[in-house]
Design an enzyme around this catalytic site. Structure first.
Site, mmCIF file in Angstrom:
data_model
loop_
_atom_site.group_PDB
_atom_site.id
_atom_site.type_symbol
_atom_site.label_atom_id
_atom_site.label_comp_id
_atom_site.label_asym_id
_atom_site.label_seq_id
_atom_site.Cartn_x
_atom_site.Cartn_y
_atom_site.Cartn_z
ATOM 1 N N ASP A 190 0.808 -1.220 0.000
ATOM 2 C CA ASP A 190 0.000 0.000 0.000
ATOM 3 C C ASP A 190 0.844 1.275 0.000
ATOM 4 O O ASP A 190 1.642 1.492 0.911
ATOM 5 C CB ASP A 190 -0.897 0.045 1.229
ATOM 6 C CG ASP A 190 -1.699 -1.238 1.426
ATOM 7 O OD1 ASP A 190 -1.101 -2.325 1.327
ATOM 8 O OD2 ASP A 190 -2.910 -1.145 1.705
ATOM 9 N N GLU A 194 -4.280 2.108 -2.881
ATOM 10 C CA GLU A 194 -5.556 2.558 -2.315
ATOM 11 C C GLU A 194 -5.424 3.636 -1.247
ATOM 12 O O GLU A 194 -6.419 4.250 -0.870
ATOM 13 C CB GLU A 194 -6.332 1.363 -1.767
ATOM 14 C CG GLU A 194 -5.800 0.758 -0.515
ATOM 15 C CD GLU A 194 -6.892 0.616 0.546
ATOM 16 O OE1 GLU A 194 -8.077 0.698 0.225
ATOM 17 O OE2 GLU A 194 -6.524 0.440 1.712
ATOM 18 N N ASN A 195 -4.211 3.895 -0.756
ATOM 19 C CA ASN A 195 -3.997 4.968 0.228
ATOM 20 C C ASN A 195 -3.115 6.080 -0.322
ATOM 21 O O ASN A 195 -2.546 6.861 0.440
ATOM 22 C CB ASN A 195 -3.339 4.407 1.494
ATOM 23 C CG ASN A 195 -4.147 3.324 2.166
ATOM 24 O OD1 ASN A 195 -3.686 2.197 2.308
ATOM 25 N ND2 ASN A 195 -5.356 3.648 2.585
ATOM 26 N N ASN A 222 -10.362 -1.298 0.478
ATOM 27 C CA ASN A 222 -11.554 -0.717 1.107
ATOM 28 C C ASN A 222 -11.643 0.796 0.935
ATOM 29 O O ASN A 222 -12.714 1.384 1.118
ATOM 30 C CB ASN A 222 -11.612 -1.073 2.596
ATOM 31 C CG ASN A 222 -10.395 -0.621 3.365
ATOM 32 O OD1 ASN A 222 -9.265 -0.970 3.015
ATOM 33 N ND2 ASN A 222 -10.597 0.151 4.424
ATOM 34 N N HIS A 223 -10.538 1.452 0.581
ATOM 35 C CA HIS A 223 -10.569 2.899 0.320
ATOM 36 C C HIS A 223 -10.632 3.207 -1.179
ATOM 37 O O HIS A 223 -10.319 4.326 -1.592
ATOM 38 C CB HIS A 223 -9.332 3.569 0.928
ATOM 39 C CG HIS A 223 -9.297 3.547 2.420
ATOM 40 N ND1 HIS A 223 -10.224 4.211 3.206
ATOM 41 C CD2 HIS A 223 -8.461 2.919 3.290
ATOM 42 C CE1 HIS A 223 -9.953 4.008 4.483
ATOM 43 N NE2 HIS A 223 -8.890 3.226 4.556
ATOM 44 N N HIS A 238 -6.767 -8.021 -0.042
ATOM 45 C CA HIS A 238 -6.836 -6.865 0.842
ATOM 46 C C HIS A 238 -7.706 -7.238 2.036
ATOM 47 O O HIS A 238 -8.940 -7.200 1.965
ATOM 48 C CB HIS A 238 -7.416 -5.670 0.083
ATOM 49 C CG HIS A 238 -7.084 -4.355 0.691
ATOM 50 N ND1 HIS A 238 -5.848 -3.768 0.573
ATOM 51 C CD2 HIS A 238 -7.815 -3.509 1.461
ATOM 52 C CE1 HIS A 238 -5.830 -2.614 1.207
ATOM 53 N NE2 HIS A 238 -7.016 -2.436 1.765
ATOM 54 N N HIS A 263 -0.419 -2.959 6.369
ATOM 55 C CA HIS A 263 0.716 -2.035 6.244
ATOM 56 C C HIS A 263 1.973 -2.466 6.998
ATOM 57 O O HIS A 263 2.914 -1.680 7.117
ATOM 58 C CB HIS A 263 0.330 -0.619 6.703
ATOM 59 C CG HIS A 263 -0.709 0.040 5.856
ATOM 60 N ND1 HIS A 263 -0.961 1.399 5.899
ATOM 61 C CD2 HIS A 263 -1.582 -0.460 4.938
ATOM 62 C CE1 HIS A 263 -1.928 1.702 5.055
ATOM 63 N NE2 HIS A 263 -2.320 0.580 4.460
#
Length: 273
Positions: A8, A39-40, A67-68, A153, A180
Site C-alpha cells: 500500500d 488505495e492509500n 476498502n478505500h 486486501h 501495512h
C-alpha cells in the site's frame, strides 16, 4: 518472469519513494511485471487519476485497490477509463471498475491481476473465495495466461492464508495488503504459488501504519477523536515482495522480501543481485 509487488502506497512519502525508486528497479532487476497497491496514495485515502498516471508512468503495470477504493469521489468515474486500475472483484454487481485486469507485461507475457477484499473485520462484501474461483476457472495458469497475481486486501492473517492455500497451484503469487506491516512468512506453497501474508506499505514508517502518530495515540489513550488522520511525514520506505516464475508453468520458483529505505532493515532479492 520477474515480478515485483509493492504494498500500500500511503500519502506523499509513499508516492515519492515509489516514483523515485521504481524506474531504476525496473532497469536494474530487469522486471517484467510491477503491481502496486495504491488505495492509500491520495493523502492516505483513495487514489486520484493524476496519482494513478504518476505511478503507471514510473513503471507499474497494474494498480490494485481495497476498502478505500472510492474515498476520492473522482475514482467512481475515472476508474472506467483506467484499464490497469483494479478494485476488489467481490464488490456487488454494478460497482464501477473491474476486479481483474489482463495486462501485457514488459516482456509481452499475458498476466491476470486480481484484487479481492476479505470479510473478517471488513465491510461484508461478496464471497472472495467464490469470486476467485470464477476468475481462475476461466484463466488457466500456464495455458491461457502466463502469470496470475492476486492481491488479498484483508485484515486477518487467517483469512489471507486461507485464500493463499485456496489459490495454491492456480496463481503465481498471492499477497496480502491492508495492514501495512510486512510479514516474514514469504514462501512458496506446496502447489507452487508464492505467498506472503502482508507486503507492508510504501510510506513513512515513523508513524502508525503510515499515519502521523499523534491522532492514533490520542484515540487509543483517550477514546476521543480530535482530528483527522494525516499521513506521517519523513522519508518513505518501499516495501513489497519479489517473485520469479517458471516460464512454462507460471508457478513461482523464487520469492523474497523487498524493503528499501531508512524505515526498516533493507532487504533485496539475492537471486536478482
Amino acid at each position: 518472469m520477474r515480478i515485483l509487488f509493492l504494498g500500500d502506497v500511503v500519502g506523499r512519502p509513499g508516492r515519492e519513494c515509489v516514483v523515485s525508486r521504481l524506474p531504476d528497479l525496473v532497469s536494474d532487476w530487469k522486471l517484467d511485471l510491477v503491481v502496486v497497491n495504491g488505495e492509500n496514495a491520495a493523502g492516505g485515502f483513495g487514489i486520484t487519476e493524476a496519482i494513478y498516471g504518476e505511478i503507471i508512468a514510473a513503471g507499474a503495470d497494474a494498480i490494485t485497490l481495497g476498502n478505500h477504493a472510492f474515498d476520492q469521489r473522482e475514482a467512481l468515474v475515472f476508474i472506467e477509463r483506467a484499464p490497469a486500475l483494479v478494485r476488489p472483484m467481490n464488490y456487488p454487481p454494478g460497482t464501477p471498475g473491474r476486479g481483474a485486469a489482463l495486462v501485457e507485461a514488459k516482456n509481452g507475457a499475458r498476466v491476470l491481476v486480481m484484487n479481492v477484499m476479505g470479510r473478517v473485520f471488513m465491510d461484508p462484501l461478496d464471497d472472495p473465495f467464490a469470486a476467485l474461483d470464477r476468475a481462475l476457472d476461466g484463466a488457466a495458469l500456464g495455458e491461457m495466461v502466463d502469470a496470475v497475481v492476486v492481491d488479498v486486501h484483508a485484515e486477518t492473517t487467517s483469512e489471507k492464508q486461507a485464500i493463499g492455500h485456496h489459490c495454491d497451484g492456480r496463481a503465481s503469487l498471492v499477497v496480502g495488503t491492508h495492514t501495512h506491516v510486512p510479514t516474514a512468512d514469504y514462501r512458496i506453497l506446496s502447489g507452487g504459488t508464492a505467498y506472503m501474508t502482508d507486503a507492508g506499505m510504501c510510506g513513512a514508517y515513523d508513524g502508525v501504519i503510515g499515519m502521523d502518530k499523534e491522532e492514533p495515540l490520542r484515540r487509543f489513550t483517550r477514546k476521543l477523536a480530535s482530528g483527522r488522520f494525516e499521513p506521517a511525514t519523513g522519508p518513505g520506505t518501499l516495501s513489497g515482495v519479489a517473485v520469479e516464475t517458471d516460464d512454462r508453468t507460471g508457478l513461482a520458483v523464487r520469492v523474497a522480501a523487498v524493503r528499501l529505505g531508512a524505515g526498516l532493515e533493507e532487504a533485496r532479492p539475492a537471486f536478482w543481485a
